[in-house]
Design a protein around this motif. Structure first.
Motif, short mmCIF file in Angstrom:
data_model
loop_
_atom_site.label_atom_id
_atom_site.label_comp_id
_atom_site.label_asym_id
_atom_site.label_seq_id
_atom_site.Cartn_x
_atom_site.Cartn_y
_atom_site.Cartn_z
N SER A 291 0.84 -1.19 0.00
CA SER A 291 0.00 0.00 0.00
C SER A 291 0.88 1.24 0.00
CB SER A 291 -0.94 -0.03 1.20
OG SER A 291 -0.51 0.85 2.19
N TYR A 292 0.68 2.01 -1.02
CA TYR A 292 1.53 3.16 -1.27
C TYR A 292 0.68 4.41 -1.18
CZ TYR A 292 4.25 6.49 -4.02
OH TYR A 292 4.91 7.60 -4.45
N ILE A 293 0.97 5.23 -0.22
CA ILE A 293 0.18 6.44 -0.03
C ILE A 293 0.95 7.65 -0.54
CG2 ILE A 293 -0.90 7.94 1.67
CD1 ILE A 293 -1.29 5.40 3.40
N PRO A 294 0.44 8.25 -1.56
CA PRO A 294 1.16 9.37 -2.17
C PRO A 294 0.88 10.67 -1.45
CG PRO A 294 -0.84 8.94 -3.38
CD PRO A 294 -0.85 8.00 -2.21
N TYR A 295 1.79 11.60 -1.65
CA TYR A 295 1.61 12.91 -1.04
C TYR A 295 1.28 13.91 -2.14
CZ TYR A 295 3.70 10.57 2.90
OH TYR A 295 3.95 9.69 3.91
N PHE A 296 0.05 13.85 -2.57
CA PHE A 296 -0.34 14.69 -3.69
C PHE A 296 -0.19 16.18 -3.35
CE2 PHE A 296 -3.02 10.99 -5.20
CZ PHE A 296 -2.15 10.68 -6.24
N GLU A 297 -0.48 16.48 -2.10
CA GLU A 297 -0.41 17.90 -1.73
C GLU A 297 0.99 18.46 -1.91
OE1 GLU A 297 -2.50 19.80 1.61
OE2 GLU A 297 -3.41 17.82 1.92
N ARG A 298 1.94 17.69 -1.42
CA ARG A 298 3.32 18.14 -1.56
C ARG A 298 3.70 18.23 -3.04
NH1 ARG A 298 7.28 14.81 2.03
NH2 ARG A 298 7.36 13.47 0.21
N PHE A 299 3.23 17.23 -3.77
CA PHE A 299 3.52 17.22 -5.21
C PHE A 299 2.99 18.48 -5.88
CE2 PHE A 299 1.87 16.31 -9.46
CZ PHE A 299 3.05 15.98 -10.11
N SER B 134 4.69 23.70 -12.62
CA SER B 134 5.41 24.84 -13.18
C SER B 134 4.51 26.02 -13.52
CB SER B 134 6.12 24.39 -14.46
OG SER B 134 5.16 24.04 -15.44
N GLY B 135 3.22 25.74 -13.72
CA GLY B 135 2.35 26.80 -14.19
C GLY B 135 2.02 26.65 -15.67
N ASN B 136 2.85 25.88 -16.36
CA ASN B 136 2.57 25.57 -17.76
C ASN B 136 1.55 24.44 -17.81
OD1 ASN B 136 3.04 23.65 -20.14
ND2 ASN B 136 4.01 25.53 -20.86
N LEU B 137 0.38 24.73 -18.36
CA LEU B 137 -0.74 23.79 -18.26
C LEU B 137 -0.43 22.42 -18.84
CD1 LEU B 137 -3.67 23.43 -17.35
CD2 LEU B 137 -4.40 24.19 -19.61
N GLN C 61 0.53 16.80 -17.74
CA GLN C 61 1.29 15.58 -18.02
C GLN C 61 1.96 15.05 -16.76
OE1 GLN C 61 3.83 16.59 -21.30
NE2 GLN C 61 2.29 16.01 -22.84
N GLN C 62 2.47 15.97 -15.99
CA GLN C 62 3.08 15.58 -14.71
C GLN C 62 2.06 14.90 -13.81
OE1 GLN C 62 6.51 15.47 -14.20
NE2 GLN C 62 6.59 17.15 -12.71
N ILE C 63 0.90 15.54 -13.72
CA ILE C 63 -0.15 15.00 -12.86
C ILE C 63 -0.57 13.62 -13.35
CG2 ILE C 63 -2.56 15.32 -12.18
CD1 ILE C 63 -1.93 18.39 -12.29
N ALA C 64 -0.71 13.49 -14.65
CA ALA C 64 -1.09 12.19 -15.21
C ALA C 64 -0.07 11.13 -14.87
CB ALA C 64 -1.26 12.31 -16.72
N HIS C 65 1.19 11.46 -15.05
CA HIS C 65 2.25 10.49 -14.75
C HIS C 65 2.24 10.12 -13.27
CE1 HIS C 65 4.25 11.44 -18.70
NE2 HIS C 65 4.41 10.14 -18.63
N GLN D 65 -5.55 28.78 -12.38
CA GLN D 65 -5.21 29.15 -13.76
C GLN D 65 -6.28 30.07 -14.34
OE1 GLN D 65 -2.38 28.43 -15.34
NE2 GLN D 65 -1.92 26.23 -15.37
N ILE D 66 -7.52 29.80 -13.97
CA ILE D 66 -8.60 30.66 -14.43
C ILE D 66 -8.42 32.07 -13.87
CG2 ILE D 66 -11.08 31.11 -14.24
CD1 ILE D 66 -11.50 28.08 -14.28
N ASN D 67 -8.11 32.10 -12.60
CA ASN D 67 -7.93 33.40 -11.95
C ASN D 67 -6.80 34.20 -12.59
OD1 ASN D 67 -9.98 32.62 -10.25
ND2 ASN D 67 -8.61 32.04 -8.56
N GLN D 68 -5.80 33.48 -13.07
CA GLN D 68 -4.69 34.17 -13.72
C GLN D 68 -5.01 34.52 -15.16
OE1 GLN D 68 -1.11 31.81 -13.37
NE2 GLN D 68 -1.51 31.43 -11.20
N GLY D 69 -6.19 34.09 -15.62
CA GLY D 69 -6.56 34.40 -16.99
C GLY D 69 -5.99 33.45 -18.02
N THR D 70 -5.36 32.39 -17.54
CA THR D 70 -4.78 31.42 -18.47
C THR D 70 -5.84 30.50 -19.07
OG1 THR D 70 -3.03 31.35 -16.80
CG2 THR D 70 -2.77 29.94 -18.74
#
Lengths: 193, 193
Positions: free
Chosen positions: B60-68, B74-77, B82-86, B135-140
């Motif tokens: 059982s592997y518990i990830p630390y999504f928050e820290r991730f 990076s801010g680049n969508l 892709q990072q999140i998917a991986h 991202q929406i708030n930043q207008g991206t």
DNA sequence: ATAAAATGTTAGTTATCACTAACTAACAAA
DNA sequence: TTTGTTAGTTAGTGATAACTAACATTTTAT
């Protein structure tokens, strides 16, 4: 009252096997649930495997995606994708008992697993890809990897189906319409010109 | 050679239970596969259930999504999705044995099913929705239902994972990179301004 | 080399399972 | 009345399962 008994047994077997899988259900279980004696079960279906086959036969639903694609699609991308999504999910819903039985006995029922996935889904992927390609040819869509897009679209729906099939009380429960709407909207605005 | 035996048993139990489920594997099976006598298995893990618990604990592997989310994005969508998917798929991959054991004994192991889905995935959904909102708030990004989009995105990945987990030789086999690429591309062009 | 710890062997208990056999009861068609 | 059909009851078989107990053997640490 002849058909009735058989029906009762099949109903009981379906619900028990859907819930617990094949090997975790005993013939006694089935008999008790059906309100019948164990002997009666064996008289109707010679073996336990015979019960399973009858259950599978009763719940295997083979869709005619080709006919559907030929007749039911309008040419309007949003509308068509929603139709396809509904059709696919309805098909999976009908095969849900089989899916659950198969996943709980993956090892013992490999043919079943194959049947669920490959044949039908691959056919659907091709049809969807072809549909998208025709839209590209008409200039409605921008050029893209149609097969890849078809896979992403259908895999999303499959994820939705599996989540609902495996978990009873889930955040996606009763979210079919919003999910399809959102998926199609993203997809359409992602691929439209 | 003390730890070694226990390891061998756990390895054997994991692979057998992943393949066949809990109730379809006998302690004798595990002992034979591990190359150990049945008694030795019982001496290390008092009951068969004890073996299962050890297997679960080991995998059982518990990830630390928050820290991730705090550190790796990076801010680049496109890049971030892709990072999140991986990350998500890597997490599911690590928990694959547990997932397969649980699905093959849904009835007997309901807590496990809960653990797989709800806790972690819901956390990730919220984080992703929050990210999209920022991202929406930043207008991206254009304004949209961030939570719904997060669900669609993650459900697609879940569909990909399940397909690969349940079917060995499948059309999605070894298609992780293309799948993620396609998914993210569709998603980004679907939600970008 | 020797004691202790780990593992093997063998036998057995209890329970469950798929499945069979032999007999009976109820009912309906011939 | 006879006969066939459908179902219930009871008992039992052989296989396998989880798990225990007692004793023998090997491995490891000192």
């Amino acid at each position: 009252m002849k058909k009735d008994t058989k029906e009762k047994i099949l109903t009981a077997a379906t619900s028990l096997m859907t819930e617990k899988g094949y090997s975790n259900v005993s013939v006694k279980d089935i008999a008790n649930t059906a309100g019948v004696s164990e002997m009666t079960v064996f008289r109707h279906f010679e073996t336990k495997m015979g019960i399973l086959h009858a259950v599978l036969q009763a719940h295997s639903y083979i869709p005619y995606f080709e006919r559907f694609f030929a007749q039911e699609l309008s040419g309007n991308l949003t509308h068509d994708l929603q139709q396809i999504a509904h059709t696919y999910l309805a098909y999976m819903e009908k095969n849900k008992p089989i899916f659950l039985i198969a996943t709980q006995d993956r090892n013992r029922l490999p043919e079943l697993m194959e049947a669920i996935s490959n044949t039908q889904t691959q056919q659907l992927q091709k049809l969807l890809a072809t549909y998208l390609q025709s839209q590209i040819n008409q200039g409605t869509l921008k050029d893209m990897d149609t097969y890849g897009q078809a896979i992403v679209f259908l895999t999303s729906l499959f994820g939705f189906f599996v989540t609902n099939a495996l978990w009873d009380n889930h955040f996606l429960k009763d979210q079919k319409e919003p999910f399809i709407h959102q998926l199609v909207a993203t997809f359409v605005s992602g691929v439209s010109i």
